[in-house]
Design a protein around this motif. Structure first.
Motif, PDB file in Angstrom:
ATOM      1  N   PHE A   1       0.829  -1.205   0.000  1.00 24.53           N
ATOM      2  CA  PHE A   1       0.000   0.000   0.000  1.00 24.53           C
ATOM      3  C   PHE A   1       0.867   1.260   0.000  1.00 24.53           C
ATOM      4  N   ILE A   2       1.937   1.240   0.761  1.00 30.92           N
ATOM      5  CA  ILE A   2       2.873   2.379   0.761  1.00 30.92           C
ATOM      6  C   ILE A   2       3.478   2.545  -0.629  1.00 30.92           C
ATOM      7  N   ASN A   3       3.978   1.446  -1.209  1.00 32.16           N
ATOM      8  CA  ASN A   3       4.592   1.511  -2.533  1.00 32.16           C
ATOM      9  C   ASN A   3       3.609   1.964  -3.610  1.00 32.16           C
ATOM     10  N   ASP A   4       2.338   1.622  -3.464  1.00 36.66           N
ATOM     11  CA  ASP A   4       1.325   2.045  -4.432  1.00 36.66           C
ATOM     12  C   ASP A   4       0.978   3.527  -4.293  1.00 36.66           C
ATOM     13  N   ASN A   5       1.190   4.099  -3.125  1.00 38.26           N
ATOM     14  CA  ASN A   5       0.757   5.474  -2.876  1.00 38.26           C
ATOM     15  C   ASN A   5       1.892   6.487  -2.740  1.00 38.26           C
ATOM     16  N   ILE A   6       3.039   6.047  -2.333  1.00 34.56           N
ATOM     17  CA  ILE A   6       4.218   6.923  -2.301  1.00 34.56           C
ATOM     18  C   ILE A   6       5.118   6.421  -3.419  1.00 34.56           C
TER      19      ILE A   6
ATOM     20  N   ILE B   1      -1.603   6.920   6.463  1.00 35.14           N
ATOM     21  CA  ILE B   1      -1.819   8.231   7.091  1.00 35.14           C
ATOM     22  C   ILE B   1      -0.874   8.414   8.279  1.00 35.14           C
ATOM     23  N   PHE B   2      -0.719   7.380   9.095  1.00 29.43           N
ATOM     24  CA  PHE B   2       0.217   7.453  10.221  1.00 29.43           C
ATOM     25  C   PHE B   2       1.649   7.636   9.726  1.00 29.43           C
ATOM     26  N   LEU B   3       1.997   6.964   8.628  1.00 28.73           N
ATOM     27  CA  LEU B   3       3.342   7.127   8.072  1.00 28.73           C
ATOM     28  C   LEU B   3       3.551   8.563   7.616  1.00 28.73           C
ATOM     29  N   ILE B   4       2.582   9.114   6.908  1.00 29.89           N
ATOM     30  CA  ILE B   4       2.685  10.507   6.457  1.00 29.89           C
ATOM     31  C   ILE B   4       2.836  11.438   7.653  1.00 29.89           C
TER      32      ILE B   4
ATOM     33  N   ALA C   1      -0.288  14.774   2.156  1.00 33.17           N
ATOM     34  CA  ALA C   1      -0.848  15.373   3.376  1.00 33.17           C
ATOM     35  C   ALA C   1      -2.120  16.142   3.038  1.00 33.17           C
ATOM     36  N   LYS C   2      -2.107  16.826   1.918  1.00 34.41           N
ATOM     37  CA  LYS C   2      -3.296  17.565   1.489  1.00 34.41           C
ATOM     38  C   LYS C   2      -4.429  16.597   1.117  1.00 34.41           C
ATOM     39  N   LYS C   3      -4.081  15.540   0.385  1.00 36.71           N
ATOM     40  CA  LYS C   3      -5.075  14.538  -0.035  1.00 36.71           C
ATOM     41  C   LYS C   3      -5.770  13.915   1.177  1.00 36.71           C
ATOM     42  N   TYR C   4      -5.015  13.612   2.225  1.00 34.84           N
ATOM     43  CA  TYR C   4      -5.569  12.971   3.421  1.00 34.84           C
ATOM     44  C   TYR C   4      -5.921  13.970   4.523  1.00 34.84           C
ATOM     45  N   ASN C   5      -5.912  15.239   4.161  1.00 30.75           N
ATOM     46  CA  ASN C   5      -6.307  16.305   5.094  1.00 30.75           C
ATOM     47  C   ASN C   5      -5.443  16.312   6.365  1.00 30.75           C
ATOM     48  N   ILE C   6      -4.147  16.156   6.160  1.00 31.10           N
ATOM     49  CA  ILE C   6      -3.176  16.176   7.250  1.00 31.10           C
ATOM     50  C   ILE C   6      -2.427  17.506   7.135  1.00 31.10           C
ATOM     51  N   TYR C   7      -2.444  18.264   8.182  1.00 32.24           N
ATOM     52  CA  TYR C   7      -1.737  19.544   8.148  1.00 32.24           C
ATOM     53  C   TYR C   7      -0.774  19.619   9.307  1.00 32.24           C
ATOM     54  N   ASN C   8       0.410  20.142   9.004  1.00 40.86           N
ATOM     55  CA  ASN C   8       1.377  20.409  10.066  1.00 40.86           C
ATOM     56  C   ASN C   8       0.829  21.542  10.899  1.00 40.86           C
ATOM     57  N   LYS C   9       0.802  21.383  12.197  1.00 38.87           N
ATOM     58  CA  LYS C   9       0.164  22.382  13.067  1.00 38.87           C
ATOM     59  C   LYS C   9       1.013  23.627  13.288  1.00 38.87           C
ATOM     60  N   ASP C  10       2.230  23.653  12.760  1.00 42.99           N
ATOM     61  CA  ASP C  10       3.088  24.841  12.935  1.00 42.99           C
ATOM     62  C   ASP C  10       2.754  25.920  11.927  1.00 42.99           C
TER      63      ASP C  10
END
Length: 145
Positions: A40-45, A114-117, A136-145
């Protein structure tokens, strides 16, 4: 294929390591669960190289193939629950004390990605990586800084 086995364990790929069936049944089952996540990682990254080594059946991920073993993300698969345990070291600037680590458990391969990202962002070892920013944008993950 972004996941590349570390030079110090270059005898076999990480997929070959986890596909080995000449180990105890628990390790065979753990390997099968880990292989699902690796695929799954190899397919997405697809562009970002991840240097990995195995330690006590955990997969350890580094931004660069390095002898410095303190800078990595660890993933351990649970064969019966099909979940993944993640750990990564906080950068000293964000750490409440020396050598603080973040831990969490992902349910399934998509949450594992998502956890890996989040872990890659959290370690700050992939700063400025365009593919990571896009994911990160696709999975709605944002760095809080």
């Amino acid at each position: 294929m972004p996941i590349i086995r570390s030079k110090r364990q270059a005898g076999e790929t990480i997929e070959e390591f986890y596909a080995n069936e000449d180990v105890g049944m628990a390790f065979v089952m753990t390997g099968k669960v880990m292989l699902k996540l690796i695929k799954f990682i190899n397919d997405n990254i697809t562009e970002t190289k991840l240097s990995v080594f195995s330690s006590h059946y955990k997969m350890c991920i580094q931004a660069k193939d390095s002898e410095r073993l303190e800078e990595f993300i660890t993933i351990n698969a649970s064969p019966f629950l099909e979940n993944y345990h993640f750990h990564y070291k906080l950068p000293i600037e964000k750490s409440p004390w020396k050598d603080a680590w973040v831990s969490g458990t992902a349910q399934g391969v998509e949450e594992g990605l998502i956890f890996l990202i989040k872990s890659m962002i959290g370690t700050e070892k992939w700063k400025g990586n365009k593919e990571l920013e896009k994911l990160a944008k696709k999975y709605n993950i944002y760095n809080k800084d």
